[in-house]
Scaffold this active site. Structure first.
Site, PDB file in Angstrom:
ATOM      1  N   GLY A 205       0.832  -1.216   0.000  1.00 33.42           N
ATOM      2  CA  GLY A 205       0.000   0.000   0.000  1.00 33.42           C
ATOM      3  C   GLY A 205       0.853   1.247   0.000  1.00 33.42           C
ATOM      4  CG  ASN A 206      -0.287   4.703  -1.508  1.00 34.11           C
ATOM      5  OD1 ASN A 206      -0.950   5.565  -0.957  1.00 34.11           O
ATOM      6  ND2 ASN A 206      -0.722   4.021  -2.571  1.00 34.11           N
ATOM      7  NE  ARG A 207       5.172   6.354   4.339  1.00 38.72           N
ATOM      8  CZ  ARG A 207       5.452   5.571   5.367  1.00 38.72           C
ATOM      9  NH1 ARG A 207       4.622   5.520   6.387  1.00 38.72           N
ATOM     10  NH2 ARG A 207       6.551   4.846   5.382  1.00 38.72           N
ATOM     11  CB  SER A 208      -2.840   8.202  -0.400  1.00 33.49           C
ATOM     12  OG  SER A 208      -4.006   8.964  -0.607  1.00 33.49           O
TER      13      SER A 208
END
Ligand code: PMT
Length: 401
Positions: A205-208
């Site tokens: 995933g990512n931090r958005s």
């Protein structure tokens, strides 16, 4: 949206009635003309004189009045919109069955304007099948329901049933009023970071946080657009925002491409994975089996798919860069967008999850417009203003890069 609009505030008899005074004040501050109608029991919780002082006119409490032969129809015809806050279980029941035996229910039933109901009651009352049936009926009848929230209730109890925040209620009232510069337009927004499963419990995933996309969705809805928000993140509640919850890039692509068929503007603020595990495991990977070999494959290029559509919406891409936004200038040319919003997610104030953002607008010819650091809501508003200029054939260039 509320300035100059005529809002009837209905107050019914629950402890949260005292918060209706603050709601009345917020509506007045937004420039609305507000008139109040209260049930008799509501006057036990908040004084009619308080509401008169805030709104400049005396609340209607009785259906029989010496000066007006029909106060409920007078109010109903005057209103551009009616909001009932708090709406007790008894009031929901009256409205769901068409019973008009007090000033609030009679006014609502006499109206053809959009109505927002903000329920507030004890958890047990809210969860009763009868109340839930009434809510379902009211939604089917076209009422907009805002809340209730979870939190502290009367008598020291906790749970679902707390009146929604008055500012959110005011936002919902604005949301049901017709008009606005994007009225009749369909706006598609993506938000959040995609999650690509490795196994049933792990993902890439990512931090958005979804804040940038959410701000755009709300700003568009405030301008009257019908918004579709395709998101992996917690979404704002707004009567004009339809939320499609997704998780992976594949799911986001399917939802976006379908919604894009009748969208006028698409703003792709989501942080979408470029690669995903090709063969996610069906069961949890075990430590004992040693480090796994995870083979990644490309995800669908959502923006690319939109750009290739024969009849496509006005297309706004985002570019999350690190260190410099130089790469975004080529991206604007390659991606076939009408406008690209570049942000350096390593810059102070522009990080994932922050409430602010410092963006650079990149136009297809490579020209750039650096904007100062501002809140994500301000970025959203200014972006919509800029899009309107471009769509109407106005100023298409900024300073050459
Ligand atoms: O959510 P926040 O915490 O508020 O943070 C906001 C943000 C930093 C996520 C947002 O401002 C932002 O920059 N979003 C785009 C992030 C991104 O994925 O950038 P990118 O340069 O990797 O992608 C470029 C564009 O292609 C984006 O519009 C993206 O949605 C789109 N894309 C990317 C990959 C893919 N497979 N399909 C796509 O359509």
């Amino acid at each position: 949206m509320l300035a100059g609009r005529r809002i009837v505030l209905g107050i019914t008899g629950g402890v949260a009635a005292y918060k209706a005074a603050y709601l009345a004040r917020r509506l007045v501050e937004h420039g609305a003309q507000v008139r109040v109608v209260m049930t008799r029991s509501a006057t036990r919780f908040v004084g009619a004189q308080t509401l008169a002082a805030i709104t400049g006119s005396h609340p209607v409490v009785e259906l029989f009045d010496d000066d007006d032969v029909s106060p409920h129809t007078t109010l109903a015809r005057w209103a551009d919109s009616i909001v009932v806050a708090p709406a007790t279980a008894a009031t929901l029941s009256r409205l769901a069955t068409g019973l008009s035996d007090d000033a609030v229910s009679a006014t609502v039933l006499a109206s053809t304007s959009p109505v927002v109901l903000a329920p507030a009651m004890h958890t047990e009352m809210w969860e009763q099948p009868a109340t839930q049936r009434n809510i379902a009926t009211l939604i089917a009848d076209g009422y907009t329901i805002v809340g209730p929230d979870v939190g502290a209730l009367a008598g020291g109890d906790e749970g679902v049933g707390r009146l929604a925040d008055p500012d959110e209620i005011a936002e919902s009232v604005a949301g049901v009023l017709p008009g606005g510069e994007l009225s009749g337009q369909r706006v598609l927004v993506t938000a959040g970071g995609t999650r690509e499963p490795i196994d049933p419990v792990r993902f890439i995933g990512n931090r958005s946080s979804g804040k940038m996309g959410n701000a755009i969705a709300v700003a568009s809805a405030r301008r009257g657009a019908a918004v579709t928000l395709v998101t992996t993140a917690p979404a704002p509640r707004h009567p004009r925002v339809e939320v499609i919850a997704v998780e992976t890039a594949r799911e986001m692509a399917d939802a976006v491409w379908k919604a894009a068929e009748d969208a006028d503007i698409a703003l792709m603020a989501a942080a979408v994975a470029d690669f995903a595990p090709e063969h996610p495991e069906a069961t949890k990977l075990r430590r004992a089996a040693g480090p796994p070999q995870v083979v990644l494959g490309p995800t669908p290029d959502i923006l690319g798919g939109l750009a290739a559509m024969e009849k496509r919406p006005f297309l706004v891409g985002f570019a999350a860069e690190t260190g410099s936004i130089e790469a975004a200038i080529d991206k604007a040319r390659e991606k076939g967008v009408d406008l690209l919003v570049a942000n350096d997610v390593t810059a102070l104030g522009s990080e994932f999850g922050s409430d602010t953002n410092e963006v650079v607008i990149v136009l297809p010819d490579g020209s750039t417009e650096p904007w100062e650091l501002m809140t994500k809501s301000e970025v959203a508003e200014r972006l919509l203003d800029r899009i309107e200029v471009l769509r109407s054939g106005g100023d298409t260039g900024g300073a050459p890069s």
